[in-house]
Scaffold this motif. Structure first.
Motif, PDB file in Angstrom:
ATOM      1  N   LEU C  79      -2.495 -19.066  -4.046  1.00 54.50           N
ATOM      2  CA  LEU C  79      -2.607 -19.702  -5.356  1.00 54.50           C
ATOM      3  C   LEU C  79      -1.291 -19.666  -6.120  1.00 54.50           C
ATOM      4  CD1 LEU C  79      -6.019 -18.326  -6.668  1.00 54.50           C
ATOM      5  CD2 LEU C  79      -5.556 -20.464  -5.502  1.00 54.50           C
ATOM      6  N   PHE C 120       6.028  -9.748   0.545  1.00 53.34           N
ATOM      7  CA  PHE C 120       5.382  -8.673  -0.206  1.00 53.34           C
ATOM      8  C   PHE C 120       3.884  -8.985  -0.390  1.00 53.34           C
ATOM      9  CE2 PHE C 120       4.066  -6.880  -4.321  1.00 53.34           C
ATOM     10  CZ  PHE C 120       4.242  -5.544  -4.031  1.00 53.34           C
ATOM     11  N   VAL C 124       0.664  -6.845   1.047  1.00 55.11           N
ATOM     12  CA  VAL C 124      -0.430  -6.315   0.227  1.00 55.11           C
ATOM     13  C   VAL C 124      -1.768  -6.811   0.781  1.00 55.11           C
ATOM     14  CG1 VAL C 124      -1.533  -6.435  -2.043  1.00 55.11           C
ATOM     15  CG2 VAL C 124       0.922  -6.032  -1.865  1.00 55.11           C
ATOM     16  N   TYR C 127      -2.107  -5.067   4.634  1.00 55.06           N
ATOM     17  CA  TYR C 127      -2.197  -3.612   4.769  1.00 55.06           C
ATOM     18  C   TYR C 127      -3.188  -2.984   3.798  1.00 55.06           C
ATOM     19  CZ  TYR C 127       1.654  -4.000   7.990  1.00 55.06           C
ATOM     20  OH  TYR C 127       2.411  -4.333   9.073  1.00 55.06           O
ATOM     21  N   PHE C 128      -3.324  -3.565   2.599  1.00 58.49           N
ATOM     22  CA  PHE C 128      -4.274  -2.990   1.648  1.00 58.49           C
ATOM     23  C   PHE C 128      -5.589  -3.757   1.633  1.00 58.49           C
ATOM     24  CE2 PHE C 128      -0.369  -1.454  -0.854  1.00 58.49           C
ATOM     25  CZ  PHE C 128      -0.255  -0.387   0.003  1.00 58.49           C
ATOM     26  N   ASN C 129      -5.688  -4.765   2.509  1.00 56.66           N
ATOM     27  CA  ASN C 129      -6.936  -5.506   2.630  1.00 56.66           C
ATOM     28  C   ASN C 129      -7.407  -6.076   1.293  1.00 56.66           C
ATOM     29  OD1 ASN C 129      -8.808  -6.593   4.229  1.00 56.66           O
ATOM     30  ND2 ASN C 129      -9.998  -4.724   4.562  1.00 56.66           N
ATOM     31  N   VAL C 130      -6.452  -6.534   0.471  1.00 60.69           N
ATOM     32  CA  VAL C 130      -6.807  -7.182  -0.786  1.00 60.69           C
ATOM     33  C   VAL C 130      -7.110  -8.650  -0.468  1.00 60.69           C
ATOM     34  CG1 VAL C 130      -5.930  -7.885  -3.048  1.00 60.69           C
ATOM     35  CG2 VAL C 130      -5.352  -5.642  -2.135  1.00 60.69           C
ATOM     36  N   GLN C 131      -8.127  -9.206  -1.121  1.00 58.00           N
ATOM     37  CA  GLN C 131      -8.450 -10.606  -0.842  1.00 58.00           C
ATOM     38  C   GLN C 131      -7.261 -11.497  -1.199  1.00 58.00           C
ATOM     39  OE1 GLN C 131     -11.977 -11.754  -2.885  1.00 58.00           O
ATOM     40  NE2 GLN C 131     -13.269 -10.336  -1.773  1.00 58.00           N
ATOM     41  N   ILE C 134      -7.167 -12.953  -4.724  1.00 59.42           N
ATOM     42  CA  ILE C 134      -6.790 -12.084  -5.841  1.00 59.42           C
ATOM     43  C   ILE C 134      -5.294 -11.759  -5.793  1.00 59.42           C
ATOM     44  CG2 ILE C 134      -7.123  -9.778  -6.820  1.00 59.42           C
ATOM     45  CD1 ILE C 134      -9.379 -11.657  -7.401  1.00 59.42           C
ATOM     46  N   LEU C 137      -3.400 -14.624  -6.876  1.00 54.32           N
ATOM     47  CA  LEU C 137      -3.671 -14.872  -8.300  1.00 54.32           C
ATOM     48  C   LEU C 137      -2.688 -14.092  -9.161  1.00 54.32           C
ATOM     49  CD1 LEU C 137      -5.501 -15.961 -10.568  1.00 54.32           C
ATOM     50  CD2 LEU C 137      -6.977 -14.012 -10.223  1.00 54.32           C
ATOM     51  N   ALA C 138      -2.415 -12.858  -8.751  1.00 57.44           N
ATOM     52  CA  ALA C 138      -1.424 -12.059  -9.472  1.00 57.44           C
ATOM     53  C   ALA C 138      -0.082 -12.779  -9.457  1.00 57.44           C
ATOM     54  CB  ALA C 138      -1.298 -10.669  -8.838  1.00 57.44           C
ATOM     55  N   LEU C 140       0.368 -15.996  -9.219  1.00 60.48           N
ATOM     56  CA  LEU C 140       0.262 -17.158 -10.102  1.00 60.48           C
ATOM     57  C   LEU C 140       0.619 -16.779 -11.537  1.00 60.48           C
ATOM     58  CD1 LEU C 140      -2.625 -19.745 -10.163  1.00 60.48           C
ATOM     59  CD2 LEU C 140      -1.923 -18.677 -12.265  1.00 60.48           C
ATOM     60  N   LEU C 142       2.213 -13.948 -12.516  1.00 62.79           N
ATOM     61  CA  LEU C 142       3.520 -13.292 -12.610  1.00 62.79           C
ATOM     62  C   LEU C 142       4.657 -14.307 -12.692  1.00 62.79           C
ATOM     63  CD1 LEU C 142       5.109 -10.627 -12.559  1.00 62.79           C
ATOM     64  CD2 LEU C 142       5.317 -10.927 -10.099  1.00 62.79           C
TER      65      LEU C 142
END
Lengths: 505, 351, 341
Positions: C79, C120, C124, C127-131, C134, C137-138, C140, C142
């Motif tokens: 995104l 990066f 994330v 390795y951190f299995n973040v969707q 999301i 989205l950060a 987008l 930032l």
């Protein structure tokens, strides 16, 4: 065939949060042999394999590969060490071509680019070697699951495997395809590859394997040359015949009282690829056991009657009324409760509390707007927590925090709340402690006394014979016999039935 | 109740910290409401009043997320709701109460139908929620522009419609009254009926819910329908506040803020347990954060950056892998990780 | 080996293989119908420059959509591309106009930053299995925030000679006046990106890995493929493409707008899906994405030629197309599942 061991596992022990999955198991695999690992669900087969392939770290014991101590921490490491695995589910990507699947990660290249012509040639050669002729440029998805399975094997062999583990590779193959697979296995054995073969088809095991290791409840029962262990003895070893101390629970068949009413009647009910058409009647107050080995179609039979799977042939009648569009919701409305085999993935909602999980079926039947009154709900929940001795007796605890046996009781309570006419229990006593097991057996007995019909599945024949009025025996996804004589309610008789009827097929 | 409070304690702590920072910067006037022209005012009351559209959408979003879903179309539905109401009103007698009522009902009805459509795509066609709602996220603003003919319809300041955004009932601003009402209705609807539990069951374990006989399709559609309705209502309040409907920019990015508020409030994106009160706190945090940035003397452009940091921190803190990685140096070397249970492995492989 | 087992893809299963080409076939057919319709309705539509313009006005979108294709093929979503593009353009403006950094250095720095930030994000996610939704989205938020902090108003780069290069045109078939067409350098950049992406996706291990991971991540892992490298890599590619899109935007407008590319991520996703790539990953083509971008561009062109129709019809039609394609894909994958069981 030489007798030099290529893999030696000794004293392998593995615990999963309090449950001992493997207890000091030894396993030896020799060069060029095909070795079956036999056992029921929960016997420890897959844990043993996963320890060998680096998926699990053992808590104790050691593994020698070619005489060297090894310890793998991932399947990738095991693969690099020469141990390849082919799983029951085809673990390839069917959106890519056959050639790509065979050689993914090892494609022949020209500079940085994949040389597709060389890749197809190499893939073709690889398949030739095991006697398969496919269009290697076609997407894998255009071939049958059986062919995909053979491609997976071809891929595994090509990674210079010293040891090839075949984890139920035949469960989706037909007879001819199995023959191809066996031929491939034999030629590999001649070349010195050692193979571990896991299958619940006994005839296949007897046809192809040299030796077998039998596990039960996480312990080693023994290792035999296939020719030295007749089928009936093998089944005995796998299912176990030890008598358990279960209090004063007498043989149920002794009190068998015939009843002419039929509650549920299946005629020619079946589902392609899952269970052949069968006839079965269940009467009120009767406990019908389903016996058979793992993969014999026990669970599938239960799921058809429960409405969890859709039948594609035959008819199911409930109190004389033919059921159409049978599904879990309509089943529940008629008073058919189903406790599935896998509590965690299909039974309970882990995040919800004990009370919520108990009330779920009753509430689902009422719809969301007609809430079960809180006072009634609390009373019911408290009653069943006490009746089933669920511990800790806290209705507001998330159900995922309970032990397996207590979780099973919560699931039972969910259906008992709606006072079902038929309760279907798929391995309700698997993986739970002895106390809870005895409680559940006693409960099944009481419920049927009160007129409820119970369809009961268990891998333990002792349990089935003790609880059931009649026993339907299954083999190879077929209902082969229904035992109803009091004298037939013995484990020996069941084993005989499985062996005999299997032979004349 | 204990577990419930534990979930809320962190968001609440963040909110209190933000409020304290603001008080430190601007004095106690920040928190103490004042009364102007017979209605409550003051910095904090204004924050609450302005946060109502986001609150409504975030509440609807909470229900959708509880079912393991997500609704990206709420910003577009906001714009459509605003467009329908304003366009209807400016074409008719602006002061007639009947006109206003029809406009409001029409807008809410369309919003609810859009929500139900999204739900049907998910429940009956089996389309992933992100994909299903993406369609209207893209097309929705076009539809809103179609309704307004590409103009920005402005209602007259004298029409009762603007009271929806600017008015007050017993000195309490109307938006706040609506926000509280919707929260109360949803809380009652989900917690005194079995709807909440069934939503959590469907989101927590769809397979088990099916075998227990739950009508999960109906429940899923209902969640999306409520979410669409809330988005339409939010659009009405936003439009009434401005006195106009901007099809292009009305409710822009509000879906992202709403998702963020839900996640901050303790509802996990993987579905299951949901916390409406947590969402309320999440909304208050986001809106207070925006004001705090100004009050501590940063430019308003920092709002995006701050939000990015919040998204990142929340997402990473919810990740078990991250927590394991963070704790690794503190773990005893021989302790090892807790063994995964066999069933989990099977699930991973089956995927 | 004496006997050999043969299996030919049966007719029904052959359809399964061809099923992959149905969505892109539909897109191309749609493109042709739209073009012929345009020619029939408007005399000036037959000028080759109409097609050429698609590759000028949509150069940045095309590049970004190509990057998005990598991500979506791998089963993810990005995104942050619209914000990243705006941030890149604005950074170039800030570096060159305000700080006097040589334009070449600024462009290189921006491209490197885009790639690194993609790395990066990918790390994330993996390795951190973040969707992915999301995590990006950060991004987008930032990059939009950083853009606005650099400047909240347009910054002109007209005075920097470096940026004249982008719109220098090359004539074909005699140029526009003689019935031919002309293309500026930014179009060539976009086309080069498409060609490189095509080669990477189809002829390198990384590219085939993207398809494998998108087909089934767990299988790819068990096959011993470098899943981590692939998953992180696609976000790096997408980050690079978004930054390059920003560079192209700088060439195209010679100015930096802090609100450029708002919602561009949605256009890119729509183009990818209309181009026949399945949003769940594993199936699709980068050339389909080109067709998708062309459909969206042609739609805008048609509406502009028509004159009476308003621009919002484009969005509505794109939405309808998306719906049609998603239902088509759903239908195809469902009938595929049915056949296999």
């Amino acid at each position: 065939m030489s007798d030099a061991p290529i893999v030696q596992m000794t004293g392998i022990t593995k615990d999963f949060t309090g449950v001992r999955a493997l207890d000091g198991v030894d396993f030896t695999l020799r060069r060029g042999e095909i070795h079956a690992v036999m056992g029921e669900n929960g016997a420890g087969k897959s844990t043993l394999i996963k320890v060998l392939t680096g998926v699990h770290d053992p808590d104790a014991g050691r593994i020698l590969l070619d005489g060297e101590p090894v310890r793998f921490h991932s399947p990738g490491q095991a693969q690099a060490g020469g141990i390849s695995t082919v799983y029951q589910e085809v673990n390839l990507t069917d959106n890519l071509s056959v050639a790509e699947n065979l050689l993914a990660g090892r494609e022949p290249r020209l500079g940085p680019f994949i040389n597709f012509r060389a890749m197809r040639r190499k893939a073709k050669a690889l398949l030739d070697e095991i006697g398969i002729d496919l269009n290697v440029a076609a997407p894998l998805s255009s071939y049958s699951i059986a062919m995909q399975q053979l491609v997976a094997i071809a891929r595994a062999i090509d990674i210079d495997a010293k040891v090839l583990i075949l984890d139920e590779p035949t469960s989706s193959l037909d007879r001819d395809e199995v023959a191809v697979l066996m031929r491939v296995m034999r030629s590999l054995a001649e070349r010195g590859t050692a193979m571990v073969f896991i299958s619940h088809f006994l005839d296949q095991v007897y046809e192809i394997c040299d030796r077998m290791t039998v596990l039960r409840n996480g312990t080693l029962i023994g290792e035999w040359a296939v020719s030295e262990l007749p089928e009936s003895e093998l089944i005995g070893h796998m299912l176990g015949r030890e008598v358990q101390t279960l209090g004063a629970l007498e043989h149920r068949a002794a009190r068998h009282r015939p009843d002419d009413d039929v509650l549920v009647s299946a005629r020619g009910l079946g589902r392609k690829g899952s269970v052949s058409p069968f006839d079965l009647d269940i009467r009120p107050g009767e406990v019908v056991g389903l016996a058979g080995l793992l993969g014999s179609g026990r669970t599938e039979t239960a799921r058809l009657i429960a409405g969890a799977d859709r039948a594609d042939s035959g008819a199911l009648e409930f109190r004389g009324e033919r059921l159409r569009g049978h599904n879990p919701r309509t089943a529940s409305a008629r008073g058919i409760g189903f406790c599935p085999e896998n509590r965690k993935t299909e039974g309970l909602v882990g995040d919800l509390t004990v009370a919520e999980n108990m009330i779920l079926a009753m509430q689902a039947a009422r719809g969301w707007a007609r809430t079960v009154p809180p006072a009634r709900r609390d009373a019911l929940v408290a009653e069943f927590i006490e009746k089933l001795d669920i511990r800790p007796a806290d209705p507001d605890l998330p159900v995922k925090n309970l032990s397996g046996g207590n979780q099973q009781k919560v699931l039972l309570a969910r259906w008992m709340l709606i006072e079902p006419r038929l309760l279907i229990l798929d391995e309700p006593t698997r993986g739970i402690d002895v106390g809870a097991k005895a409680d559940i057996q006693r409960l099944v007995n009481e419920l049927s006394e009160d007129g409820m019909a119970v369809l009961f599945i268990s891998a333990e024949l002792e349990e089935v014979t003790r609880l059931s009025d009649r026993i339907a025996v299954l083999r190879d996804r077929e209902l082969i016999d229904i035992l109803h004589q009091e004298s037939d309610m013995t484990t020996d008789r069941i084993v005989e039935t499985i062996v005999e009827k299997g032979g004349d097929k | 109740m204990n577990a419930y409070l534990k979930r809320l304690i962190w968001p609440l702590a963040v909110l209190v910290t933000l409020i304290v920072v603001n008080i430190a910067q601007t004095g106690f006037d920040f928190i103490v409401p004042s009364v102007h022209d017979g209605r409550l005012g003051g910095a904090f009351v204004n924050i609450l009043r302005n946060s109502v559209p986001l609150l409504l959408i975030a509440l609807g979003m909470t229900l959708v997320i509880a079912t393991k879903g997500i609704d990206l179309s709420v910003g577009a539905v906001y714009a459509i709701g605003a467009a329908i109401a304003c366009q209807w009103i400016i074409d008719r007698d602006q002061s007639a109460f009947g006109t206003i009522l029809t406009a409001v009902i029409l807008a809410l009805l369309v919003a609810a139908v859009i929500g139900a459509w999204n739900g049907a795509m998910v429940a009956y066609f089996g389309v992933q929620p992100i994909v299903a709602t993406l369609i209207l996220m893209i097309a929705g603003r076009g539809i809103a522009q179609l309704i307004t003919g590409g103009q920005i319809p402005s209602v007259s300041d004298s029409t009762p419609f603007v009271e929806l955004g600017r008015g007050a009932i017993a000195t309490i601003p109307v938006p706040i009254v609506i926000g509280v009402l919707v929260f109360a209705v949803l809380a009652l609807l989900t917690r005194t009926t079995a709807l909440g539990m069934l939503l959590e069951a469907v989101g927590g374990n769809p397979a088990a819910s099916r075998l227990a006989g739950i009508r999960s399709k109906g429940i899923t559609i209902l969640a999306y329908l409520v979410c669409g309705f809330c988005a339409g209502l939010a659009g009405l309040i936003g439009a009434a506040n401005l006195g106009s409907a901007d099809a292009n920019n009305g409710g822009l990015w509000i879906e992202l803020d709403a998702i963020l508020a839900v996640v901050i409030g303790g509802t996990a994106l993987i579905g299951g347990r949901f916390f409406l009160l947590g969402t309320v706190i999440g909304v208050a945090i986001i809106e207070t954060l925006n004001v705090t940035i100004i009050n501590v003397g940063l430019s308003s452009q920092w709002q995006f950056t701050a939000k990015a940091i919040v998204v990142f921190v929340v997402a990473v803190l919810q990740s078990p892998e991250f927590r394991a990685w963070l704790l690794k140096p503190f773990r005893r070397p021989d302790g090892g990780e807790p063994a995964p249970e066999p069933a989990d492995d099977k699930e991973a492989l089956a995927k | 080996m004496s006997t050999t087992v043969t299996e030919r893809p049966s007719r029904t299963t052959l359809f399964d293989g061809l099923g992959r080409y149905i969505p892109i076939g539909v897109t191309v057919a749609l493109l042709i119908v739209m073009y012929l319709g345009g020619i029939a309705a408007f005399p000036r539509f037959s000028s080759p420059q109409v097609i050429a313009s698609l590759f000028i006005d949509n150069a940045a979108l095309l590049i970004i959509a190509v990057g998005m294709t990598f991500v979506i093929l791998s089963g993810g979503i990005d995104l942050s591309v619209g914000s990243m593009m705006a941030f890149s353009t604005m950074s170039i403006a800030a570096l060159t106009v305000d700080l006097g950094v040589p334009a070449e250095v600024a462009v290189a720095a921006v491209l490197a930053f885009g790639t690194l930030s993609g790395l990066f994000t990918g790390a994330v996610i993996h390795y951190f299995n973040v969707q992915p939704f999301i995590a990006t989205l950060a991004g987008l938020f930032l990059y939009r925030g950083l853009t606005l902090q650099l400047s909240d108003h347009d910054v002109s780069m007209r005075d920097i000679a470096f940026f004249d290069w982008g719109m220098l045109r090359m004539d074909f078939a005699g140029g526009q006046r003689d019935g031919g067409f002309s293309l500026p350098n930014i179009s060539f950049i976009a086309l080069a990106v498409v060609i490189v992406a095509f080669i990477v996706l189809h002829y390198t291990r990384f590219g085939r890995g993207v398809y494998a991971v998108g087909g089934s991540e767990s299988s790819a892992l068990l096959m011993g493929l470098p899943v981590a490298r692939t998953k992180v890599g696609v976000y790096a590619v997408s980050g690079f493409c978004a930054a390059l899109g920003g560079v192209v935007a700088a060439y195209y407008t010679k100015s930096a707008n802090p609100l450029a590319g708002v919602g561009l991520e949605l256009d890119a996703i729509a183009a990818v899906v209309i181009g026949g790539t399945i949003l769940t990953g594993g199936t699709g083509f980068v050339l389909g994405t080109v067709a998708g971008v062309m459909v969206m561009g042609l739609l805008t062109t048609l509406i502009a030629f028509q004159g009476d129709l308003s621009s919002w019809w484009a969005r509505i039609v794109v939405g309808v197309l998306l719906l049609a394609f998603i239902l088509l894909q759903r239908f195809l994958s469902r009938s595929g599942e049915k056949r296999r069981t």
